[in-house]
Design an enzyme around this catalytic site. Structure first.
Site, short mmCIF file in Angstrom:
data_model
loop_
_atom_site.label_atom_id
_atom_site.label_comp_id
_atom_site.label_asym_id
_atom_site.label_seq_id
_atom_site.Cartn_x
_atom_site.Cartn_y
_atom_site.Cartn_z
N ASP A 79 6.54 -26.85 35.98
CA ASP A 79 5.08 -26.60 35.63
C ASP A 79 4.95 -24.66 35.24
OD1 ASP A 79 2.40 -26.88 35.50
OD2 ASP A 79 2.32 -26.92 37.87
N SER A 82 7.71 -31.90 43.64
CA SER A 82 6.30 -32.89 44.53
C SER A 82 6.65 -33.69 45.49
CB SER A 82 5.12 -32.91 43.49
OG SER A 82 4.76 -32.21 42.82
N ARG A 97 -8.79 -35.81 47.56
CA ARG A 97 -7.34 -35.14 48.25
C ARG A 97 -8.36 -33.60 48.17
NH1 ARG A 97 -3.18 -32.70 44.60
NH2 ARG A 97 -4.76 -33.69 42.56
#
Length: 469
Positions: free
Chosen positions: A69, A76, A213
């Protein structure tokens, strides 16, 4: 009460010292591709609402995701329900990236260094992001009213510490946070430019009518597990009190300006203006928030982690008495004590490149450094054990949907054909592709689906899911 669901994702600094011209995206792709053991990870297409820059992707048997990324390897961690589990899975991510880097180093014939920090002091910053599930019923206006000041002031507890002031470290000095100098706006959806203190991305990866979220991009990547524990646990507690309407109004007049101001205030004495005209230190505001959360926890103890709240209160009390007292648990204080001692021994000032080099060595994961020496010497408090971290590296959390994701990947990595946080597709023994709906973050737990420990159990589970037409 919404189930407490949280997770941490970390972008790692990466460098090949013998080949500095190699682009970090190339190195990151090599690291992810070299992640060892097909039995513990599968390469597949991960479907994101926002496409990633690189297709190098692995979903691991512990429910985590390892990918490239923005030219960094990113880990993650899976969804968890406690701050201690967040620590264990965060540290498991460190170990996974280091293992992958060593495998890539062997393949490429050059050393790849992995750093758990947030800036190269050349103007670039990379993130350590937290994610917390919040009930959709909590008004965004209340989140915007309370959360920015908390994120800015918690630096006194969870900052990783940094040599240098300014984005390029152009001014000599030491500060509490590695991220504070890189924020320019109060709210926004972006994460890599004009970074906002409050990220407005609304991707719940869960039923959107019920959940939001909260994607938090202000935090540092911590080496100290105690700092990581408080980072995850205190924000979860703060959000719980917010949902209960139990927080006082502690809005800063200008949170964007306050972030670097508090970060540069190593003595914890700087006062800044609140929206109501009062002036407070970061420590004042953290103490007020902690008191409000503790008061709410007395009424609703089942909604809180008592050990986190006690540790938060203890750390704030020690900071109020003497910041050196927290050098046994908080990143920035431990690092500052080490740098102060080194500078005094060698007659260095804060402009010395030797202090910057020591700061970088603190962050390096693939070889022992000063942080590791302190830990081995027993000078840093622990939250989880080495065994906890090793288990988190191979086993998903049992009390979230990550259990099913991880167990299916472990059972048949070559049969998993696609995944996102809230679904997974996998072929059964007959080659029929089945879709597993993982929309409920607190569903598909070990209690719900069993161990999924053998082919018979996995096949029965898959056959109960709809075939993709």
């Amino acid at each position: 009460m919404t189930a407490r669901i949280l997770g941490i994702e970390t972008e790692y600094g990466i460098l090949a010292p013998s080949a500095p011209d190699l682009h970090p995206a190339t190195l990151s792709a090599a690291v992810v591709a070299a992640y060892p053991g097909i039995a513990t990870g599968t390469v597949l297409d991960w479907v994101d609402p926002i496409p990633i820059e690189d297709a190098h992707n692995r979903v691991l048997a512990n429910g985590a995701r390892l990918y490239v990324d923005h030219a960094h390897p990113e880990y993650s961690a899976p969804e968890v329900t406690t701050a201690a589990d967040a620590v264990a899975h965060d540290l498991a991510g460190d170990a996974a990236v280091v293992a992958a880097a060593r495998a890539a180093s062997a393949e490429l014939g050059l050393e790849i260094g992995i750093y758990k920090n947030n800036t190269d002091s050349q103007g670039a910053s990379y993130g350590c992001h937290e994610n917390h599930l919040v009930a959709r019923s909590v008004p965004w206006a209340e989140i915007a009213r309370h959360v920015p000041s908390f994120l800015v002031t918690r630096t006194v507890v969870v900052g990783a510490g940094r040599v240098g002031l300014g984005r390029h470290g152009e001014r000599p000095g030491f500060q509490l946070s590695q991220r504070a100098d890189f924020f320019e706006t109060l709210e926004g959806i972006q994460t890599t430019r004009r970074r906002p203190i409050l990220n407005t991305r609304d991707e719940p990866h869960a039923p959107p009518s019920r959940f939001r979220r909260l994607h938090v991009i202000t935090g540092d990547a911590n080496r100290s597990m105690w700092s990581t524990w408080l980072k995850a646990g205190t924000l979860a507690a703060f959000l719980t009190a917010l949902a209960h309407g139990a927080l006082p109004d502690l809005q800063l007049a200008d949170p964007v300006a306050a972030f670097p101001a508090f970060s540069h205030d190593v003595g914890l004495r700087a006062t800044l203006e609140l929206a109501d005209g009062r002036r407070c230190t970061a420590l004042d505001l953290q103490e007020a928030a902690c008191e409000a959360v503790l008061a709410d926890a007395e009424q609703r103890p089942e909604d809180y982690e008592e050990d986190v709240l006690a540790a938060w209160a203890e750390a704030l009390a020690d900071l109020r008495t003497d910041p050196s007292l927290v050098a046994d648990r908080l990143d920035w204080a431990a690092k500052l004590a080490l740098l102060d001692a080194y500078a005094a021994r060698h007659g260095l000032d804060w402009g010395s490149p030797r202090l910057a080099q020591l700061d970088l060595a603190w962050a390096r994961l693939d070889r022992p450094g000063p942080f590791d020496a302190l830990r081995v010497a027993g000078r840093l408090r622990s939250v989880v054990t080495d065994a906890d971290v090793a288990r988190a590296g191979v086993e998903p959390p049992s009390d979230t949907r990550a259990w099913t994701r991880g167990r299916l990947v472990a059972a048949g990595p070559d049969r998993v054909t696609g995944a996102a946080w809230d679904w997974l597709t996998m072929k059964d023994a007959a080659g029929v592709e089945r879709r597993v709906d993982l929309a409920e973050p607190a569903g598909h737990t070990r209690a719900d689906v069993g161990d999924l420990a053998d082919e018979v159990a996995v096949e029965a589970f898959l056959r109960s899911r709809p075939a993709r037409g």
